[in-house]
Design an enzyme around this catalytic site. Structure first.
Site, PDB file in Angstrom:
ATOM      1  N   ALA A  42      27.959  -4.693 -24.791  1.00 32.78           N
ATOM      2  CA  ALA A  42      28.860  -4.747 -25.866  1.00 32.78           C
ATOM      3  C   ALA A  42      30.179  -4.226 -25.970  1.00 32.78           C
ATOM      4  O   ALA A  42      31.027  -4.784 -26.011  1.00 32.78           O
ATOM      5  CB  ALA A  42      28.219  -4.097 -27.195  1.00 32.78           C
ATOM      6  N   GLU A 140      21.410  -3.288 -18.182  1.00 35.43           N
ATOM      7  CA  GLU A 140      20.738  -2.672 -19.507  1.00 35.43           C
ATOM      8  C   GLU A 140      19.842  -3.871 -20.143  1.00 35.43           C
ATOM      9  O   GLU A 140      19.322  -3.482 -21.269  1.00 35.43           O
ATOM     10  CB  GLU A 140      21.684  -2.044 -20.623  1.00 35.43           C
ATOM     11  CG  GLU A 140      22.011  -0.703 -20.041  1.00 35.43           C
ATOM     12  CD  GLU A 140      23.007   0.078 -21.240  1.00 35.43           C
ATOM     13  OE1 GLU A 140      23.146   1.363 -20.918  1.00 35.43           O
ATOM     14  OE2 GLU A 140      23.580  -0.476 -22.135  1.00 35.43           O
ATOM     15  N   ASN A 184      30.380   1.995  -9.184  1.00 35.75           N
ATOM     16  CA  ASN A 184      30.923   3.327  -8.923  1.00 35.75           C
ATOM     17  C   ASN A 184      30.209   3.916  -7.679  1.00 35.75           C
ATOM     18  O   ASN A 184      29.350   3.221  -7.219  1.00 35.75           O
ATOM     19  CB  ASN A 184      30.697   4.215 -10.183  1.00 35.75           C
ATOM     20  CG  ASN A 184      29.231   4.202 -10.518  1.00 35.75           C
ATOM     21  OD1 ASN A 184      28.383   4.228  -9.745  1.00 35.75           O
ATOM     22  ND2 ASN A 184      29.150   4.887 -11.886  1.00 35.75           N
ATOM     23  N   THR A 219      34.813   1.461  -7.856  1.00 36.52           N
ATOM     24  CA  THR A 219      35.694   2.556  -8.976  1.00 36.52           C
ATOM     25  C   THR A 219      35.286   4.035  -8.402  1.00 36.52           C
ATOM     26  O   THR A 219      34.197   4.421  -8.050  1.00 36.52           O
ATOM     27  CB  THR A 219      35.117   2.401 -10.465  1.00 36.52           C
ATOM     28  OG1 THR A 219      33.591   2.365 -10.471  1.00 36.52           O
ATOM     29  CG2 THR A 219      35.632   1.017 -10.866  1.00 36.52           C
ATOM     30  N   SER A 222      38.598   9.523 -11.280  1.00 35.08           N
ATOM     31  CA  SER A 222      40.043   9.793 -11.006  1.00 35.08           C
ATOM     32  C   SER A 222      40.733   9.704  -9.663  1.00 35.08           C
ATOM     33  O   SER A 222      41.812   9.967  -9.741  1.00 35.08           O
ATOM     34  CB  SER A 222      40.047  11.480 -11.294  1.00 35.08           C
ATOM     35  OG  SER A 222      39.409  12.151 -10.385  1.00 35.08           O
ATOM     36  N   GLY A 250      33.977   3.045 -17.787  1.00 39.95           N
ATOM     37  CA  GLY A 250      33.743   2.165 -16.775  1.00 39.95           C
ATOM     38  C   GLY A 250      33.528   0.632 -17.487  1.00 39.95           C
ATOM     39  O   GLY A 250      33.693  -0.424 -17.009  1.00 39.95           O
ATOM     40  N   ASP A 251      33.007   0.625 -18.792  1.00 38.81           N
ATOM     41  CA  ASP A 251      32.673  -0.740 -19.445  1.00 38.81           C
ATOM     42  C   ASP A 251      33.972  -1.161 -19.745  1.00 38.81           C
ATOM     43  O   ASP A 251      34.350  -2.381 -19.662  1.00 38.81           O
ATOM     44  CB  ASP A 251      31.829  -0.413 -20.712  1.00 38.81           C
ATOM     45  CG  ASP A 251      30.531   0.217 -20.495  1.00 38.81           C
ATOM     46  OD1 ASP A 251      29.924  -0.268 -19.268  1.00 38.81           O
ATOM     47  OD2 ASP A 251      29.944   0.769 -21.122  1.00 38.81           O
TER      48      ASP A 251
END
Ligand code: RIB
Length: 305
Positions: A42, A140, A184, A219, A222, A250-251
């Protein structure tokens, strides 16, 4: 504009702001509490939608208060979730989120109705899914469903953007059917079986490409992000902002990247756009309340470029 179909989870996020994370067996007093809409699927769908992408979101909710109010909320946001399931006897997904003073989080999800988004349902609505130019997935929902979507997309030459969050090992066939793999550091290490501090970021990206993904985005929080494919390489530094809560950052990056690429931006501009969107997200509390609009991102880029 190209169409995006996001297939993934919806959760209600129960967010506690705390000073420090409790140790096992410890009871601590929290600082504040609030509830907001979340779920990696979502969040990515809403990010792409707020950032001017043409998005359809397919999820599964329970026929309970959370599920019904979530659908109502998507309607108000103008996010098309009309192909979503509303299931009996299974509660909607929830996520318990702790956010400490540094903006770091710890999340426990109870998947509930998200687990009911089955491969069978994907086959049922296959025609609708195949209207997409880019299909966006995370982890998920059941693994088998992710695999089915990749198979269907591959068979029909559709591009898949797969964000391997939460982290898990992937079947090689799934990676080969992925056009854009976004991970990540932890996710990259779990998929590749290598440690970034041992082999370095570039080698990690190369290893993921060698597994068969067409483009890889790593990703680095920082430190920004690295993208590589057959013909392009980009290293984009992160924007320097004060982090309040990294939930949903991240989303937001994934949704913004999907929007950027489908709106016809090149890789470099899409990555900068996504980095700016996620930088704004970490300066606010909660996942979906923190996702910026396109105007907010343009404004941010004007001030920070
Ligand atoms: O990535 C952040 C999301 O993870 C939260 O919104 C929570 O619902 C979990 O899915």
């Amino acid at each position: 504009m190209s169409k995006i179909v996001v297939i993934g989870s919806s959760n209600t996020d129960l967010i506690a702001k705390i000073k420090d994370f409790p140790k096992a067996g410890e009871t601590i007093k929290g600082v504040s509490y609030f509830q907001a809409m979340g779920g990696k699927g979502a969040n990515q769908a809403l990010a792409a939608h707020r950032l001017d992408g043409d998005v359809k979101f397919i999820t599964s909710l329970g026929k309970d208060t959370n599920g019904l109010s979530t659908l109502e909320y998507y309607k108000k946001e103008g996010l098309d979730a009309s192909l979503s399931l509303l299931v009996d006897d299974t509660p909607s997904g929830v996520a318990m989120i702790w956010v400490d003073e540094k903006g770091e989080n710890s999340i426990v999800i109870i998947s509930g109705a998200n687990e009911m988004l089955s491969s069978g349902y994907i086959h049922e609505i296959k025609k609708e899914i195949l209207k997409a130019d880019l299909i966006v997935l995370q982890m998920e929902i059941p693994y088998d469903t992710v695999k089915t979507v990749c198979d269907v997309a591959y068979e029909h030459n559709k591009r898949v953007l797969l964000n391997v969050a939460p982290a898990r090992k992937l079947n090689a066939e799934i990676i080969k059917k992925t056009h854009i793999l976004i991970v990540n550091e932890t996710e990259a290490e779990i998929i590749s079986g290598e440690r970034i501090h041992e082999i370095g970021e570039q080698a990690m990206v190369d290893n993921l490409l060698a597994l068969g993904a067409k483009s890889v985005v790593l990703t680095l929080g920082s430190k920004g992000c690295i993208m590589r494919n057959e013909s392009e390489y980009h290293k984009i530094p992160a924007f320097n902002v004060k982090s309040i809560d990294s939930t949903g950052a991240g989303d937001t990056f994934c949704g913004a990247l999907a929007a950027g690429l489908t709106e016809g931006r090149n890789w470099k501009d899409s990555l900068i756009f996504a980095s700016a969107a996620s930088a704004i997200c970490v300066t606010r509390l909660g996942a979906q309340p923190s996702i910026p609009t396109a105007d907010e991102v343009y404004d941010f880029l004007k001030k920070n470029n």
